[in-house]
Design a protein around this motif. Structure first.
Motif, PDB file in Angstrom:
ATOM      1  N   THR A   1       2.697 -10.932  11.757  1.00  0.00           N
ATOM      2  CA  THR A   1       2.033 -11.185  12.171  1.00  0.00           C
ATOM      3  C   THR A   1       0.671 -10.001  11.040  1.00  0.00           C
ATOM      4  O   THR A   1      -0.089  -9.823  11.386  1.00  0.00           O
ATOM      5  N   VAL A   2       0.553  -8.284  10.592  1.00  0.00           N
ATOM      6  CA  VAL A   2      -0.201  -8.229  10.099  1.00  0.00           C
ATOM      7  C   VAL A   2      -0.102  -9.007   8.647  1.00  0.00           C
ATOM      8  O   VAL A   2      -1.269  -8.652   8.209  1.00  0.00           O
ATOM      9  N   ALA A   3       0.638  -9.107   8.200  1.00  0.00           N
ATOM     10  CA  ALA A   3       0.454  -9.986   6.939  1.00  0.00           C
ATOM     11  C   ALA A   3      -1.049 -10.833   7.216  1.00  0.00           C
ATOM     12  O   ALA A   3      -1.464 -11.568   6.913  1.00  0.00           O
ATOM     13  N   GLY A   4      -0.412 -12.196   8.037  1.00  0.00           N
ATOM     14  CA  GLY A   4      -0.900 -13.091   8.271  1.00  0.00           C
ATOM     15  C   GLY A   4      -2.378 -12.101   8.631  1.00  0.00           C
ATOM     16  O   GLY A   4      -3.658 -12.913   8.713  1.00  0.00           O
ATOM     17  N   MET A   5      -2.972 -11.045   9.741  1.00  0.00           N
ATOM     18  CA  MET A   5      -3.896 -11.011   9.836  1.00  0.00           C
ATOM     19  C   MET A   5      -4.684 -10.339   8.531  1.00  0.00           C
ATOM     20  O   MET A   5      -5.643 -10.672   8.456  1.00  0.00           O
ATOM     21  N   ARG A   6      -4.373 -10.114   8.152  1.00  0.00           N
ATOM     22  CA  ARG A   6      -4.269  -9.532   6.869  1.00  0.00           C
ATOM     23  C   ARG A   6      -5.220 -10.736   5.758  1.00  0.00           C
ATOM     24  O   ARG A   6      -6.269 -10.687   5.280  1.00  0.00           O
TER      25      ARG A   6
ATOM     26  N   ALA B   1       5.291   0.655  11.216  1.00  0.00           N
ATOM     27  CA  ALA B   1       5.791   1.011   9.863  1.00  0.00           C
ATOM     28  C   ALA B   1       5.527   0.379   9.287  1.00  0.00           C
ATOM     29  O   ALA B   1       5.103   0.256   7.789  1.00  0.00           O
ATOM     30  N   VAL B   2       4.618  -1.201   9.823  1.00  0.00           N
ATOM     31  CA  VAL B   2       3.676  -2.207   8.452  1.00  0.00           C
ATOM     32  C   VAL B   2       1.746  -1.975   8.954  1.00  0.00           C
ATOM     33  O   VAL B   2       1.907  -2.733   7.501  1.00  0.00           O
ATOM     34  N   TRP B   3       1.985  -1.680   9.840  1.00  0.00           N
ATOM     35  CA  TRP B   3       0.394  -1.363  10.070  1.00  0.00           C
ATOM     36  C   TRP B   3      -0.512  -1.223   8.850  1.00  0.00           C
ATOM     37  O   TRP B   3      -1.235  -1.526   8.163  1.00  0.00           O
ATOM     38  N   GLY B   4      -0.148   0.041   7.617  1.00  0.00           N
ATOM     39  CA  GLY B   4      -0.910   0.517   6.701  1.00  0.00           C
ATOM     40  C   GLY B   4      -0.260  -0.301   5.484  1.00  0.00           C
ATOM     41  O   GLY B   4      -0.611   0.649   4.160  1.00  0.00           O
ATOM     42  N   GLY B   5       0.932  -0.665   5.595  1.00  0.00           N
ATOM     43  CA  GLY B   5       1.397  -1.012   4.748  1.00  0.00           C
ATOM     44  C   GLY B   5       1.233  -1.873   3.364  1.00  0.00           C
ATOM     45  O   GLY B   5       1.977  -2.592   2.157  1.00  0.00           O
ATOM     46  N   LEU B   6       0.642  -2.823   4.224  1.00  0.00           N
ATOM     47  CA  LEU B   6       0.158  -4.149   3.317  1.00  0.00           C
ATOM     48  C   LEU B   6      -0.748  -4.913   3.367  1.00  0.00           C
ATOM     49  O   LEU B   6      -2.084  -4.128   4.626  1.00  0.00           O
ATOM     50  N   ALA B   7      -1.663  -5.146   1.907  1.00  0.00           N
ATOM     51  CA  ALA B   7      -3.046  -5.080   1.810  1.00  0.00           C
ATOM     52  C   ALA B   7      -3.587  -6.756   0.900  1.00  0.00           C
ATOM     53  O   ALA B   7      -2.485  -7.391   0.333  1.00  0.00           O
ATOM     54  N   VAL B   8      -4.686  -7.017   0.904  1.00  0.00           N
ATOM     55  CA  VAL B   8      -4.876  -8.433   0.291  1.00  0.00           C
ATOM     56  C   VAL B   8      -5.815  -8.012  -0.819  1.00  0.00           C
ATOM     57  O   VAL B   8      -6.480  -7.695  -0.516  1.00  0.00           O
TER      58      VAL B   8
ATOM     59  N   VAL C   1       1.128  -1.104  -0.197  1.00  0.00           N
ATOM     60  CA  VAL C   1      -0.163   0.426   0.374  1.00  0.00           C
ATOM     61  C   VAL C   1       1.044   0.721   0.006  1.00  0.00           C
ATOM     62  O   VAL C   1       1.612   1.366   1.013  1.00  0.00           O
ATOM     63  N   GLY C   2       0.559   2.222  -1.027  1.00  0.00           N
ATOM     64  CA  GLY C   2       1.531   3.040  -1.157  1.00  0.00           C
ATOM     65  C   GLY C   2       3.378   2.496  -1.152  1.00  0.00           C
ATOM     66  O   GLY C   2       2.931   1.952  -2.516  1.00  0.00           O
ATOM     67  N   ASP C   3       4.376   3.488  -0.518  1.00  0.00           N
ATOM     68  CA  ASP C   3       5.936   3.121  -0.686  1.00  0.00           C
ATOM     69  C   ASP C   3       5.418   1.433   0.042  1.00  0.00           C
ATOM     70  O   ASP C   3       6.499   0.993   1.055  1.00  0.00           O
ATOM     71  N   GLY C   4       4.970   0.815   0.339  1.00  0.00           N
ATOM     72  CA  GLY C   4       4.554  -0.187   1.968  1.00  0.00           C
ATOM     73  C   GLY C   4       5.882  -0.055   3.097  1.00  0.00           C
ATOM     74  O   GLY C   4       5.543   1.151   3.687  1.00  0.00           O
ATOM     75  N   PRO C   5       5.302  -1.079   4.042  1.00  0.00           N
ATOM     76  CA  PRO C   5       5.812  -0.884   5.112  1.00  0.00           C
ATOM     77  C   PRO C   5       7.085  -0.087   4.794  1.00  0.00           C
ATOM     78  O   PRO C   5       8.088  -0.137   3.712  1.00  0.00           O
ATOM     79  N   SER C   6       7.717   1.085   6.693  1.00  0.00           N
ATOM     80  CA  SER C   6       8.777   1.656   6.386  1.00  0.00           C
ATOM     81  C   SER C   6       9.704   2.098   7.563  1.00  0.00           C
ATOM     82  O   SER C   6       9.445   1.017   8.571  1.00  0.00           O
ATOM     83  N   GLY C   7      10.655   2.071   7.510  1.00  0.00           N
ATOM     84  CA  GLY C   7      11.622   1.702   8.207  1.00  0.00           C
ATOM     85  C   GLY C   7      12.544   0.830   7.958  1.00  0.00           C
ATOM     86  O   GLY C   7      12.357   0.132   7.298  1.00  0.00           O
ATOM     87  N   ASP C   8      13.928   1.055   8.935  1.00  0.00           N
ATOM     88  CA  ASP C   8      14.470  -0.391   8.734  1.00  0.00           C
ATOM     89  C   ASP C   8      14.218  -1.195   9.311  1.00  0.00           C
ATOM     90  O   ASP C   8      13.393  -1.298  10.725  1.00  0.00           O
ATOM     91  N   SER C   9      14.647  -2.411   9.222  1.00  0.00           N
ATOM     92  CA  SER C   9      14.331  -3.694  10.709  1.00  0.00           C
ATOM     93  C   SER C   9      14.757  -3.207  11.934  1.00  0.00           C
ATOM     94  O   SER C   9      15.881  -2.372  11.939  1.00  0.00           O
TER      95      SER C   9
END
Length: 717
Positions: free
Chosen positions: A694-699, A657-664, A639-647
């Motif tokens: 965790t977020v990818a699995g929840m989506r 950083a990852v919450w709004g960055g992934l979607a199905v 979503v957009g630029d995807g997850p932000s920030g470094d590991s």
């Protein structure tokens, strides 16, 4: 400065103070007609009669604890208050309390492991029934102890003892910010209150630094030879981890008595202990992850010779005393001769001979670099912490939502800023003091350069053609260094070099094992909502519901593992270009899935999108689909630029950083809908905080997946 190098031995027939001291020494040692080691009575006399400040630098086993226990009783007989003993480790405190009891010294400790005893300790202090109170340097800054108990205690104490005093110095091999606070404590004491600092691991630079913090020119320094006549040193260079483990399997039983096997990482300690147990050796792992009760039990079992060895990290460094310890083996070299001398000093304290063998590893320098940089404060993060604090207390969890630092480095940074006077720990958390603060780049660069020099010295110790013990002594600036006549350089190799075929096979098989568990996240991090983590407009908090949660997952190995960890570290090294998965690593992936004892076999595969290794992740996911005859449904969408920030970073920031960055996407959602139930295997290259999984699995669960099984090539911890 007054220095005593070779003080004379004091005979049993001494009178006065010396006679009293010898009587106490007899109780302490259980020996009839004991004699002091060179320098012991001089130190006692300096404290009791001279009421001065002393620094004692003597080898492990010389009897530094005897000095402060005997001085304590002598001072108490003369009306002095109790001794305050600053001791670095809980395990060391246990040994010191037990040793004190043998001499009739009433010693008690206040530490994190005996909180249930604190009230009784305070009552005993009030009744003047305590001769020695042991505290950790961290305890000195506990708000309640610092503000309510320490002031009155400082008015009453008759002696201050700083054990392992090299930690006071910037140049000491342990970076312990709380130890730097002791200099401030000493500055508050009356000049005639005796202070004793002791260490076995100080070179000339550390000695000078500690002397200055104790009071400068008035300090009496008693320094003896650091040679250890009982130790037989050796270095055996073997090219691979399997060879070093094979050597241990072949020859551990031949080493005399019981001992310690040191490793550089927790994973190495746990893996080595498992392998040795499977081969029939009675060993246990002892690391920073080991809980206190298990540590205490393991120490007791080794002292009672019910274990052949503890396989330990530096968590067992200063905090263990077993006079008849028969050997110390290192799988991987510590980063400095100073640290190495301190660890091998655990052996042969009460025996004529003990064997000490170093098995250096090719990965040692990489590990040294990590630990050397991890302990140093970063200016930008320090300024971020100061900007987040005010005069209102802020707890550490609350601070994590404002500064992207994990708990351990955040706590270390707060201690540094506290010692520097920029922040203060109070009830309820931390506050900014408002005092000016600047990043002392020059100081940290000096420390960094000193660490590099120490590492070079450790390499030289391994390669030297001269006496090993003399080399260690010279690294500690001991001018009495002379050839020992026992080490492998003086007398030739004393250790076997062959590796039994069976042992080599067992080591290779152990290192080739795959599969570590990826434990699912079960709790949302505190304060995540403050960083914009909302679900249907409401903040996420508390437990992750079963409908949102991942199943337990798997990775090939941890990056710190002895076996596959080496291969995976190379794969994720900055210089390694993105490419399809190699045949050997893919084979390991297949083995992980074949050995996975899941409740229900996956029915499809989905991958996490990767911006740094897209070929690698796609090749793993599609390859597993092909081998397992499962549909590969593709990857989640960015979503957009995807997850932000470094590991890395702390949990609230990584989740945000990852919450709004992934979607199905629609195509993937339709494919999931067409499935007739069953888990989806979710593939990524590596897991660190686990929040991306965790977020990818929840989506995927929101899109209709009945369960999600995470799989990654590597886990960072």
């Amino acid at each position: 400065m007054q220095t005593t190098h070779t003080p004379e031995t004091h005979p049993l027939s001494a009178s006065g103070l010396q006679h009293e001291a010898i009587e106490i020494l007899a109780k302490l040692t259980g020996v009839s007609g004991p004699r002091f080691h060179d320098g012991q009575f001089e130190a006692i006399q300096t404290l009791v009669q001279g009421r001065r400040r002393a620094l004692v630098v003597q080898r492990t086993g010389w009897g530094k604890s005897a000095v402060y226990f005997i001085a304590t009783l002598l001072l108490r007989r003369r009306g002095a208050g109790p001794t305050l003993l600053v001791s670095p480790l809980i395990a060391l405190m246990r040994d010191q309390v037990a040793a004190a009891a043998r001499a009739g010294v009433r010693a008690v400790a206040i530490n994190s492991a005996n909180a249930h005893e604190w009230d009784s300790v305070r009552d005993a202090l009030a009744r003047d029934e305590v001769d020695v109170l042991l505290v950790s340097p961290e305890r000195l800054n506990n708000p309640r102890f610092r503000d309510e108990q320490l002031p009155s205690l400082l008015e009453r104490i008759g002696l201050l003892v700083v054990d392992e005093a090299h930690c006071i110095s910037d140049w000491g091999h342990d970076f312990r910010p709380d130890y730097r606070r002791i200099a401030e404590l000493i500055a508050q004491l009356p000049p005639d209150l005796p202070v004793l600092a002791t260490t076995a691991t100080a070179n000339a630079r550390v000695v000078t630094d500690v002397e200055e913090q104790l009071g400068g020119a008035s300090v009496v320094t008693i320094r003896g030879s650091l040679a250890r006549a009982s130790l037989r040193l050796g270095v055996l260079e073997l090219p691979h981890s399997r060879d070093r483990l094979g050597w241990l399997l072949s020859h551990l039983g031949e080493l005399s008595g019981s001992g310690i096997i040191y490793t550089l990482t927790v994973a190495a300690a746990e893996d080595t202990a498992r392998l040795l147990r499977e081969a029939g050796h009675t060993v246990r792992a002892y690391t920073g992850r080991t809980d206190n009760d298990e540590r205490e039990e393991s120490e007791r079992l080794l002292k009672d010779n019910q274990l052949k060895a503890l396989v330990a990290t530096s968590a067992l460094g200063m905090g263990f005393d077993k006079p008849d310890l028969g050997f110390v083996v290192h799988l991987g070299a510590p980063s400095s001769p100073v640290a190495y001398y301190q660890q091998v000093g655990r052996a042969g304290r009460g025996t004529d001979r003990a064997d000490v063998l170093l098995l250096p590893g090719n990965e040692d320098r990489e590990i040294w670099h990590y630990f050397a940089t991890a302990s140093m404060p970063d200016e930008a993060r320090a300024q971020a912490v100061l900007a987040a604090l005010s005069d209102m207390p802020l707890s550490t969890p609350a601070l994590e939502t404002r500064v992207n630092l994990r708990r351990s480095p955040l706590e270390l940074l707060l201690k540094v800023l506290d010692v520097d006077g920029a922040v203060r720990r109070v009830e309820g958390g931390w506050i900014a003091t408002g005092s000016p603060w600047h990043y002392d780049a020059e100081r940290y660069d000096r420390i960094r350069q000193a660490r590099i020099a120490e590492q070079s010295s450790m390499i030289e110790y391994q390669r030297t053609g001269e006496c090993r013990m003399a080399t260690l002594q010279r690294d500690l600036d001991d001018d009495t260094a002379a050839a020992c006549g026992r080490c492998d350089r003086c007398a030739g190799p004393w250790y076997a070099v062959g590796i039994a075929d069976e042992a080599a096979h067992a080591a290779a098989s152990s290192l080739d094992r795959v599969s570590v568990e990826i434990e699912p996240r079960k709790q949302w991090p505190t304060g995540a909502a403050q960083l914009g983590v909302l679900l249907n407009g409401a903040p996420v908090r508390g437990k992750i519901t079963p409908e949102q949660q991942l199943e337990p997952g798997r990775a090939i190995a941890r990056l710190t593992d002895l076996g596959w960890g080496n291969t995976l570290r190379d794969l994720f090294a900055p210089h390694t270009l993105d490419a399809s998965v190699s045949e050997s690593i893919f084979g390991a992936c297949v083995r992980v899935l074949a050995e996975w004892n899941w409740q229900e076999r996956p029915v499809a595969i989905v991958s996490v999108p990767s911006r740094t290794r897209p070929q690698l992740v796609e090749s793993v996911a599609s390859g597993l689909a092909r081998v397992g005859r499962l549909p590969y449904l593709g990857q989640l969408s960015l979503v957009g630029d995807g997850p932000s920030g470094d590991s890395g970073g702390n949990s609230p920031y990584r989740l945000a950083a990852v919450w709004g960055g992934l979607a199905v996407g629609e195509e993937l959602a339709s494919a999931i809908t067409r499935l007739s139930g069953g888990p989806i295997l979710l593939v990524d290259d590596r897991v660190d905080s686990r929040w991306t999984m965790t977020v990818a699995g929840m989506r995927l669960r929101e899109a209709g997946a009945t369960a999600v099984l995470p799989f990654a090539l590597a886990a960072t911890a």
